[in-house]
Design an enzyme around this catalytic site. Structure first.
Site, short mmCIF file in Angstrom:
data_model
loop_
_atom_site.label_atom_id
_atom_site.label_comp_id
_atom_site.label_asym_id
_atom_site.label_seq_id
_atom_site.Cartn_x
_atom_site.Cartn_y
_atom_site.Cartn_z
N ASP A 32 -14.57 -8.89 -2.31
CA ASP A 32 -14.78 -10.36 -1.05
C ASP A 32 -14.93 -8.91 0.11
OD1 ASP A 32 -14.06 -10.93 -3.00
OD2 ASP A 32 -11.84 -11.25 -3.25
N GLU A 239 -16.88 -20.93 -3.80
CA GLU A 239 -15.68 -20.15 -2.77
C GLU A 239 -16.40 -19.93 -2.61
OE1 GLU A 239 -13.39 -18.12 -6.24
OE2 GLU A 239 -15.17 -16.71 -6.93
O1 FUB Z 1 -10.41 -11.60 -4.67
C1 FUB Z 1 -10.42 -12.61 -5.25
C2 FUB Z 1 -10.88 -13.48 -6.61
O2 FUB Z 1 -12.61 -13.76 -6.57
C3 FUB Z 1 -11.66 -14.28 -3.87
O3 FUB Z 1 -10.77 -14.90 -3.59
C4 FUB Z 1 -12.80 -15.14 -5.04
O4 FUB Z 1 -13.66 -15.47 -3.77
C5 FUB Z 1 -13.76 -14.14 -5.44
O5 FUB Z 1 -14.08 -13.04 -5.47
#
Ligand code: FUB
Length: 339
Positions: A32, A239
């Site tokens: 991320d 997301e």
């Molecule tokens: O790294 C945990 C979660 O996985 C992140 O918050 C999301 O965007 C996904 O990448």
């Protein structure tokens, strides 16, 4: 002779692009990546993946991270420096577990680290921590940001100095639990029909510690000006929001989650609406796809992650590659170099 020389140049150019797309941080699992340029250097604010032994489930409990490290690079091909622990969950009074995708911002001579974590009731909240250095250590505020919820904060500061936070993630990210404005732990992971859930945004206060005004939906529209149905998993928001500005236009990019694309949409204002344009990063190895887009020394770069160092979806490795805007403003789709 000249054609031989030319083919060598091409081979060298290919090698460079491959090198750029190899894991940046050996010896530590990172994901991320939110990249920013502060004081002429690149700073990367990633999640710090660990194998905590937490069983895998649909809520993503196995993404059980406990702290953040900040990394810097003087140059895109240069050495990556690990600046150590910038913030630990044990030093965040309100947080219990799962330090997910963070972001950072600079204003008023201070650096701000924004991060999601589950509170003591296992509800994802978004917190902020401050430092006088881009590498921390950061000191967390006692409470999460009022009115913020779910995951994946991305803070974009416009050319006029106004900052906005974009946030939200469905399924394990819990955005769907706030659909009525109040937290509902019984909400389905996403609507089975009707319109897709929208990511959220709010203008930041001048002190960067809270919102100035209401939380609003970010509208992502198709070419006919209609929001995507919840069933359009190839294009609807899941997301990993990110915003960048190019040639006066605002680009909202995001992960489509279970279809693993990083898609993008273009708008005329930081508040949207944004019109869907395509995919900027095809699926990588591993379930999640999460990125940032940053300009450095006149070129644009995509920071993203992959799992080539572990083969495990929750033990990821950050990478970078060049990103190209076409003359019409669209972005050339990137396919990650495989190991
Ligand atoms: O790294 C945990 C979660 O996985 C992140 O918050 C999301 O965007 C996904 O990448």
């Amino acid at each position: 002779e000249s054609s031989e020389a030319k083919s060598e140049t091409t081979a060298a150019a290919k090698d460079t692009s491959k090198y750029l797309s190899q894991p940046l941080i050996p010896g530590m699992y990172t994901a991320d990546p939110s990249a920013h340029v502060f004081n002429g250097k690149i700073y990367i604010y990633p999640s710090h993946d660990i194998d905590a032994g937490t069983p895998e489930n649909d809520n993503g409990d196995h993404f059980d991270m406990r702290d953040y490290h900040v990394f810097s690079m003087d140059d895109i091909n240069g050495k990556v420096t690990d600046h150590g622990v910038a913030l630990d969950v044990k030093d965040v009074a309100w947080a219990k577990r799962q330090m997910w995708a963070p972001d950072a911002a600079f204003k008023n001579g201070k650096y701000y680290l924004y991060f999601p974590a589950k509170d003591k009731q296992d509800i994802f909240r978004i917190g902020v921590a401050t430092s006088t250095s881009p590498t921390g250590p950061f000191k967390a505020e006692a409470k999460p940001i009022d009115g913020a919820y779910s995951i994946d904060p991305a803070v974009y500061t416009d050319t006029d100095g106004t900052s906005y936070m974009y946030f939200g993630g469905i399924w394990g990210g819990q955005l769907q639990r706030w659909a009525t404005g109040k937290y509902d732990s019984t909400a389905a992971p996403e609507p089975a029909n009707g319109v897709a859930l929208a990511p959220k945004m709010a203008k930041m206060r001048a002190d960067m510690l809270g919102f100035d005004g209401p939380v609003k939906d970010v509208q992502i529209l198709d070419e006919n000006g209609k929001p995507f149905p919840a069933t359009n998993h190839d294009k609807r928001f899941f997301e990993a929001a990110w915003v960048h500005k190019y040639n006066g236009k605002y680009y909202f990019s995001y992960s489509t989650g279970d279809t693993h694309n990083i898609a993008y949409a273009i708008g005329d204002s930081p508040a949207g609406p944004f019109t869907y344009k395509g995919v900027l990063l095809n699926p990588v190895e591993g379930w999640t796809n999460h990125h940032s887009v940053v300009e450095f020394k006149g070129k644009w770069y995509l920071f993203y992650h992959d799992v080539q160092n572990s083969g495990k979806t929750f033990l990821r490795n950050v990478k970078v590659t060049e990103l190209t805007h076409n003359p019409d403003g669209t972005i050339q789709t990137i396919t990650a170099v495989k190991s």
